[in-house]
Design a protein around this motif. Sequence first.
Motif, PDB file in Angstrom:
ATOM      1  N   GLU A  64     -19.337  -4.539  21.782  1.00  0.00           N
ATOM      2  CA  GLU A  64     -18.871  -6.081  21.857  1.00  0.00           C
ATOM      3  C   GLU A  64     -17.747  -5.894  22.959  1.00  0.00           C
ATOM      4  O   GLU A  64     -17.956  -7.125  23.934  1.00  0.00           O
ATOM      5  CB  GLU A  64     -18.164  -6.400  20.418  1.00  0.00           C
ATOM      6  N   ILE A  65     -17.281  -5.129  23.386  1.00  0.00           N
ATOM      7  CA  ILE A  65     -16.331  -4.966  24.538  1.00  0.00           C
ATOM      8  C   ILE A  65     -17.035  -4.846  25.734  1.00  0.00           C
ATOM      9  O   ILE A  65     -16.949  -5.641  26.732  1.00  0.00           O
ATOM     10  CB  ILE A  65     -15.502  -3.488  24.190  1.00  0.00           C
ATOM     11  N   THR A  66     -18.042  -4.008  25.760  1.00  0.00           N
ATOM     12  CA  THR A  66     -18.912  -4.085  26.906  1.00  0.00           C
ATOM     13  C   THR A  66     -19.542  -5.279  27.179  1.00  0.00           C
ATOM     14  O   THR A  66     -19.541  -5.689  28.244  1.00  0.00           O
ATOM     15  CB  THR A  66     -20.225  -2.792  26.783  1.00  0.00           C
ATOM     16  N   HIS A  67     -20.239  -6.045  25.963  1.00  0.00           N
ATOM     17  CA  HIS A  67     -20.779  -7.098  26.515  1.00  0.00           C
ATOM     18  C   HIS A  67     -19.794  -8.195  26.894  1.00  0.00           C
ATOM     19  O   HIS A  67     -20.226  -8.975  27.900  1.00  0.00           O
ATOM     20  CB  HIS A  67     -21.328  -7.623  25.038  1.00  0.00           C
ATOM     21  N   GLN A  68     -18.622  -8.273  26.322  1.00  0.00           N
ATOM     22  CA  GLN A  68     -17.376  -9.061  27.030  1.00  0.00           C
ATOM     23  C   GLN A  68     -17.394  -8.714  28.678  1.00  0.00           C
ATOM     24  O   GLN A  68     -17.321  -9.797  29.328  1.00  0.00           O
ATOM     25  CB  GLN A  68     -16.285  -9.048  26.386  1.00  0.00           C
ATOM     26  N   PHE A  81     -12.216  -5.299  41.504  1.00  0.00           N
ATOM     27  CA  PHE A  81     -12.983  -4.183  42.482  1.00  0.00           C
ATOM     28  C   PHE A  81     -14.224  -4.578  42.402  1.00  0.00           C
ATOM     29  O   PHE A  81     -15.081  -5.375  41.726  1.00  0.00           O
ATOM     30  CB  PHE A  81     -12.631  -2.848  42.062  1.00  0.00           C
ATOM     31  N   ASP A  82     -15.069  -3.738  43.157  1.00  0.00           N
ATOM     32  CA  ASP A  82     -16.584  -3.855  43.278  1.00  0.00           C
ATOM     33  C   ASP A  82     -17.282  -4.273  42.217  1.00  0.00           C
ATOM     34  O   ASP A  82     -17.038  -3.495  41.004  1.00  0.00           O
ATOM     35  CB  ASP A  82     -17.063  -2.890  44.135  1.00  0.00           C
ATOM     36  N   ARG A  83     -18.073  -5.399  42.057  1.00  0.00           N
ATOM     37  CA  ARG A  83     -18.732  -5.555  41.042  1.00  0.00           C
ATOM     38  C   ARG A  83     -19.742  -4.441  40.365  1.00  0.00           C
ATOM     39  O   ARG A  83     -19.716  -4.167  39.026  1.00  0.00           O
ATOM     40  CB  ARG A  83     -19.828  -6.877  41.119  1.00  0.00           C
ATOM     41  N   GLU A  84     -20.351  -3.746  41.130  1.00  0.00           N
ATOM     42  CA  GLU A  84     -21.088  -2.605  40.959  1.00  0.00           C
ATOM     43  C   GLU A  84     -20.191  -1.464  40.215  1.00  0.00           C
ATOM     44  O   GLU A  84     -20.757  -0.690  39.259  1.00  0.00           O
ATOM     45  CB  GLU A  84     -21.857  -2.111  41.910  1.00  0.00           C
ATOM     46  N   ASP A  85     -19.224  -1.359  40.661  1.00  0.00           N
ATOM     47  CA  ASP A  85     -18.140  -0.460  40.093  1.00  0.00           C
ATOM     48  C   ASP A  85     -17.685  -1.033  38.420  1.00  0.00           C
ATOM     49  O   ASP A  85     -17.751  -0.081  37.743  1.00  0.00           O
ATOM     50  CB  ASP A  85     -17.064  -0.290  40.795  1.00  0.00           C
ATOM     51  N   ILE A  86     -17.381  -2.226  38.205  1.00  0.00           N
ATOM     52  CA  ILE A  86     -17.045  -2.596  37.126  1.00  0.00           C
ATOM     53  C   ILE A  86     -18.359  -2.403  36.220  1.00  0.00           C
ATOM     54  O   ILE A  86     -18.093  -1.988  35.024  1.00  0.00           O
ATOM     55  CB  ILE A  86     -16.641  -4.163  37.130  1.00  0.00           C
ATOM     56  N   HIS A  87     -19.418  -2.575  36.657  1.00  0.00           N
ATOM     57  CA  HIS A  87     -20.785  -2.656  35.951  1.00  0.00           C
ATOM     58  C   HIS A  87     -20.834  -1.243  35.377  1.00  0.00           C
ATOM     59  O   HIS A  87     -21.325  -0.852  34.278  1.00  0.00           O
ATOM     60  CB  HIS A  87     -22.053  -3.109  36.471  1.00  0.00           C
ATOM     61  N   ALA A  88     -20.704   0.003  36.524  1.00  0.00           N
ATOM     62  CA  ALA A  88     -20.959   1.161  36.385  1.00  0.00           C
ATOM     63  C   ALA A  88     -20.137   1.825  35.476  1.00  0.00           C
ATOM     64  O   ALA A  88     -20.309   2.551  34.736  1.00  0.00           O
ATOM     65  CB  ALA A  88     -20.949   1.969  37.713  1.00  0.00           C
ATOM     66  N   LEU A  89     -18.620   1.366  35.436  1.00  0.00           N
ATOM     67  CA  LEU A  89     -17.815   2.044  34.691  1.00  0.00           C
ATOM     68  C   LEU A  89     -17.981   1.560  33.211  1.00  0.00           C
ATOM     69  O   LEU A  89     -17.806   2.285  32.168  1.00  0.00           O
ATOM     70  CB  LEU A  89     -16.290   1.543  35.150  1.00  0.00           C
ATOM     71  N   MET A 200     -21.274  11.684  30.503  1.00  0.00           N
ATOM     72  CA  MET A 200     -20.791  10.185  30.854  1.00  0.00           C
ATOM     73  C   MET A 200     -19.598  10.050  31.225  1.00  0.00           C
ATOM     74  O   MET A 200     -19.036   9.010  32.197  1.00  0.00           O
ATOM     75  CB  MET A 200     -21.356   9.313  29.716  1.00  0.00           C
ATOM     76  N   CYS A 201     -18.720  10.916  30.435  1.00  0.00           N
ATOM     77  CA  CYS A 201     -17.067  10.823  30.991  1.00  0.00           C
ATOM     78  C   CYS A 201     -17.098  11.205  32.481  1.00  0.00           C
ATOM     79  O   CYS A 201     -16.245  10.553  33.169  1.00  0.00           O
ATOM     80  CB  CYS A 201     -16.188  11.900  30.132  1.00  0.00           C
ATOM     81  N   GLU A 202     -17.747  12.000  32.839  1.00  0.00           N
ATOM     82  CA  GLU A 202     -17.733  12.333  34.222  1.00  0.00           C
ATOM     83  C   GLU A 202     -18.329  11.354  35.236  1.00  0.00           C
ATOM     84  O   GLU A 202     -17.813  11.069  36.395  1.00  0.00           O
ATOM     85  CB  GLU A 202     -18.500  13.767  34.575  1.00  0.00           C
ATOM     86  N   ASP A 203     -19.193  10.820  34.657  1.00  0.00           N
ATOM     87  CA  ASP A 203     -19.957   9.514  35.503  1.00  0.00           C
ATOM     88  C   ASP A 203     -18.761   8.589  35.627  1.00  0.00           C
ATOM     89  O   ASP A 203     -18.799   7.717  36.585  1.00  0.00           O
ATOM     90  CB  ASP A 203     -21.032   8.842  34.735  1.00  0.00           C
ATOM     91  N   ALA A 204     -17.915   8.187  34.670  1.00  0.00           N
ATOM     92  CA  ALA A 204     -16.987   7.117  34.791  1.00  0.00           C
ATOM     93  C   ALA A 204     -15.812   7.715  35.612  1.00  0.00           C
ATOM     94  O   ALA A 204     -15.600   6.929  36.516  1.00  0.00           O
ATOM     95  CB  ALA A 204     -16.377   6.896  33.379  1.00  0.00           C
ATOM     96  N   ALA A 205     -15.470   9.080  35.603  1.00  0.00           N
ATOM     97  CA  ALA A 205     -14.561   9.481  36.310  1.00  0.00           C
ATOM     98  C   ALA A 205     -15.095   9.503  37.852  1.00  0.00           C
ATOM     99  O   ALA A 205     -14.125   9.059  38.819  1.00  0.00           O
ATOM    100  CB  ALA A 205     -14.263  10.931  36.342  1.00  0.00           C
ATOM    101  N   ASN A 206     -16.359   9.784  38.252  1.00  0.00           N
ATOM    102  CA  ASN A 206     -16.897   9.475  39.491  1.00  0.00           C
ATOM    103  C   ASN A 206     -16.722   7.820  40.090  1.00  0.00           C
ATOM    104  O   ASN A 206     -16.404   7.646  41.340  1.00  0.00           O
ATOM    105  CB  ASN A 206     -18.495   9.794  39.509  1.00  0.00           C
ATOM    106  N   VAL A 207     -16.921   7.144  39.022  1.00  0.00           N
ATOM    107  CA  VAL A 207     -16.688   5.714  39.495  1.00  0.00           C
ATOM    108  C   VAL A 207     -15.380   5.541  39.931  1.00  0.00           C
ATOM    109  O   VAL A 207     -15.242   4.682  40.922  1.00  0.00           O
ATOM    110  CB  VAL A 207     -17.318   4.612  38.257  1.00  0.00           C
ATOM    111  N   MET A 208     -14.321   6.020  39.182  1.00  0.00           N
ATOM    112  CA  MET A 208     -13.236   5.844  39.345  1.00  0.00           C
ATOM    113  C   MET A 208     -12.547   6.429  40.643  1.00  0.00           C
ATOM    114  O   MET A 208     -11.922   5.675  41.538  1.00  0.00           O
ATOM    115  CB  MET A 208     -12.306   6.048  38.090  1.00  0.00           C
ATOM    116  N   GLU A 209     -13.286   7.485  41.030  1.00  0.00           N
ATOM    117  CA  GLU A 209     -12.852   8.122  42.064  1.00  0.00           C
ATOM    118  C   GLU A 209     -13.366   7.356  43.405  1.00  0.00           C
ATOM    119  O   GLU A 209     -12.790   7.062  44.482  1.00  0.00           O
ATOM    120  CB  GLU A 209     -13.553   9.589  42.504  1.00  0.00           C
ATOM    121  N   SER A 210     -14.642   6.770  43.111  1.00  0.00           N
ATOM    122  CA  SER A 210     -15.004   5.771  44.248  1.00  0.00           C
ATOM    123  C   SER A 210     -14.305   4.306  44.347  1.00  0.00           C
ATOM    124  O   SER A 210     -13.988   4.023  45.424  1.00  0.00           O
ATOM    125  CB  SER A 210     -16.628   5.123  43.384  1.00  0.00           C
TER     126      SER A 210
END
Length: 216
Positions: A64-68, A81-89, A200-210
Amino acid sequence: MSLNSIFQYFVPKDQKIFFPLFEQAANNVVTMATVLVEAVNSNNLATREELFKQIDKLEHKGDEITHQIYLELGKNFITPFDREDIHALASAVDDVADNIQGSANRMLLYRVEELSDPMLKLSDLVLQAVNDLEKAIRELKDLKNVRAIADSCIRINSVENQADYIFDRAVADLFLYEKDALKVIKHKEILSALETATDMCEDAANVMESILVKNA
């Protein structure tokens, strides 16, 4: 005035809705991982089953939070910040929740009563990773403590490397020593879901580093 302060000044208040939503999502996966660790360390099967059901409900809350977040992304032209980063995170955090739930569901549905030491260790590592994920996401709202975000991302990467090693070693031992083919399949599926949660935590970390690089 720093560049980050200028950046925050021009972010409309409505756009800041993303930050509390991300914090809610991160808090939710921390709760899920905490319940998972409690479940795998319980020898009472009825208690464990109830805890797994809690994880299932929490995963739906995370959806539900992700959908919001996705809805807000569609409604708002200007984003912090960038839309693609918001979506990726958002997607990465949701994938963490999915894999925590997936590992719990497999333990429950496969009726795995005796949990292996690698499962316990991977569950602990998932909790470590999501705690650092939550810390980093909490700092995103103003980008004042860039060092804290970067340090959390480094720790997440380290945890993911540890999880890789435990997973590979555990699967190798299953293939070498376990004669029950069904047990091999069941355990490998559970171990895989737990290890993927750290990925997936690492993927999120990569987005934040970006995000840090783009807003430096």
